[in-house]
Enzyme design. Structure first.
Site, mmCIF file in Angstrom:
data_model
loop_
_atom_site.group_PDB
_atom_site.id
_atom_site.type_symbol
_atom_site.label_atom_id
_atom_site.label_comp_id
_atom_site.label_asym_id
_atom_site.label_seq_id
_atom_site.Cartn_x
_atom_site.Cartn_y
_atom_site.Cartn_z
ATOM 1 N N HIS A 23 42.319 14.485 44.908
ATOM 2 C CA HIS A 23 42.830 15.406 45.934
ATOM 3 C C HIS A 23 43.794 14.664 46.851
ATOM 4 C CE1 HIS A 23 42.484 18.632 49.070
ATOM 5 N NE2 HIS A 23 42.758 17.590 49.867
ATOM 6 N N GLU A 24 43.396 13.481 47.307
ATOM 7 C CA GLU A 24 44.260 12.727 48.218
ATOM 8 C C GLU A 24 45.487 12.162 47.506
ATOM 9 O OE1 GLU A 24 43.946 12.996 51.290
ATOM 10 O OE2 GLU A 24 41.979 13.963 51.242
ATOM 11 N N HIS A 27 48.219 14.517 47.752
ATOM 12 C CA HIS A 27 49.015 14.383 48.972
ATOM 13 C C HIS A 27 49.910 13.137 48.913
ATOM 14 C CE1 HIS A 27 46.922 17.603 50.969
ATOM 15 N NE2 HIS A 27 45.761 16.974 51.014
#
Length: 434
Positions: A23-24, A27
């Site tokens: 998920h990170e 980003h």
């Protein structure tokens, strides 16, 4: 305690941390592509357990394994009148975002040469892509896990194969029992000599591909003789059966009774049936609708969690479950007596469902969730487009910090819900049996 239970909990937590890490990365990658300076990439929160610096970014793992974040410089613009080289500090990730919001007065210094590398000065669509990357990664992971489940393993499906649990007698539906009495009449299937493992392939000349086909044809036939095509031990056979008329539970609503439908007297066998890749989006879409409904009804659902935690009421199988509860489910799955295939299927489905829920929850347009930053980027794009159309001066950057008072309220509610879920998962957890 069963060691498989411990292993199951560990495996689920590892799968969860893997999902958070990706998920990170969702980003991190677009942030670096668009030239935003990223100073930290962390999995977990709290004190740092391990870290290593590569270039300008510190990569690490923190002790509390229930979150993650990346820190980009300049996520919030300076206040009017503040030194533009001193920016308010914040991060991605709800847990770290809550911490940063609580100390919102803290500032980070923009070093010479980094003036154009701050997040808030990027184009609105770049901000939206950066902040959407995390939830998008969760959706990709959910698709991968659901593909493994549907295509590689299959879904539990009732097949037109006679189950060993089939009763050999006719039991009136009004008696609500599953065992035969000596006075019960033999079922039409037993009279015709059907055996466990027989696959039903046709009924009165009409092909049967599924249990639904068999049920529909048998019920609509009513009482009377019929030719039943089966395959036994690989050999095709035809059995002559004489159906009887029975009152049976309605297929759509078991509380209702269908009068005088055709009755053979066999139960289906549950098998894992592999699906095509084209069925994965539809399967995910259906689950997304259910998750969206759960998010909308979350306050109401939490009332049920409260009663389960403090009044001993049964947990709602469709209600929310926290990381602790999901970890316990992972342990229960591995320690259960299910087949290895079923264990893997349930485990993969659990991870897929969590990724789907995390992705959708993060899209809620409120800080400190990713959706709050996405909403800010979209609003900035609308304002700038309007200014161009109306030939007005370019508006200032959208300062999402203005909604921090609301953020504190949301943050407090999230902390209360998280704590309640942890307590309920400890004292009255969900189990595989309900």
């Amino acid at each position: 305690m069963n060691w498989l239970y411990i292993v199951g909990i560990i495996l689920f937590l590892l799968g969860l941390m893997f999902s958070i890490a990706l998920h990170e990365i969702g980003h991190l990658v677009p942030a670096k592509i668009f030239g935003v300076k990223v100073t930290q990439y962390m999995v977990g929160f709290g004190s740092t357990a391990w870290s290593r610096r590569k270039g300008e970014t510190e990569y690490g793992i923190k002790w509390i394994p229930f979150g993650g974040y990346i820190r980009m410089i300049g996520m919030l613009p300076p206040r009017p009148g503040d030194d533009p080289s001193k920016l308010r500090s914040t991060s991605t990730g709800p847990f770290q975002g809550l911490i940063d919001s609580a100390r919102e007065a803290a500032q980070e210094e923009v070093r010479p040469g980094d003036e154009d590398r701050v997040f808030y000065r990027k184009k609105w669509w770049q901000k939206v892509i950066i902040m959407s990357g995390g939830p998008a990664m969760n959706f990709v992971l959910a698709f991968v896990f659901f593909s493994i489940l549907l295509v590689g393993i299959g879904l539990p499906t009732l097949a037109p194969i006679v189950s060993p649990a089939t009763e050999t007698c006719v039991i009136p539906v009004s008696e609500h029992r599953t065992t035969c009495k000596p006075t019960d009449k033999p079922s039409p299937a037993a009279q015709a000599g059907m055996k466990a493992g027989d696959r039903i392939v046709s009924f009165d000349g009409q092909k049967i591909a599924s249990w639904d086909d068999a049920t529909r044809l048998i019920r609509s036939h009513g009482a009377g003789p019929a030719a039943l095509g089966i395959v036994r031990d690989g050999k095709p056979m035809t059995l002559n059966v004489t159906l009887i008329a029975q009152d049976r539970p309605n297929l759509q609503d078991p509380k209702k009774i269908d009068k005088n439908v055709g009755y053979l007297g066999v139960r289906p066998t549950e098998v894992m049936q592999q699906q095509s890749i084209g069925q994965v989006p539809g399967y995910m879409g259906e689950l997304m609708g259910r998750v969206a409904g759960s998010i909308v009804n979350l306050p109401q659902k939490m009332v049920g969690v409260w009663h389960a935690a403090f009044s001993g009421e049964a947990r709602d199988p469709e209600g929310p479950v926290g990381v602790v509860g999901a970890g316990r489910l992972g342990g229960e799955i591995l320690a259960s007596d299910l087949s290895s295939t079923n264990k893997i299927a349930i485990f993969v489905n659990l991870l897929a469902g969590f990724n789907l829920a995390i992705g959708m929850f993060n899209l809620i347009p409120l800080l400190p969730l990713d959706g709050g930053h996405i909403a800010g980027g979209l609003w900035e794009g609308i304002k700038r487009a309007y200014a161009r159309i109306m030939r007005r001066p370019e508006p200032a950057y959208v300062d999402i910090a203005k909604v921090l008072p609301l953020t504190y309220v949301i943050a407090f509610a999230m902390m209360i819900m998280a704590g309640l879920l942890v307590y309920a998962d400890l004292v009255n957890p969900l189990t595989l049996t309900g």
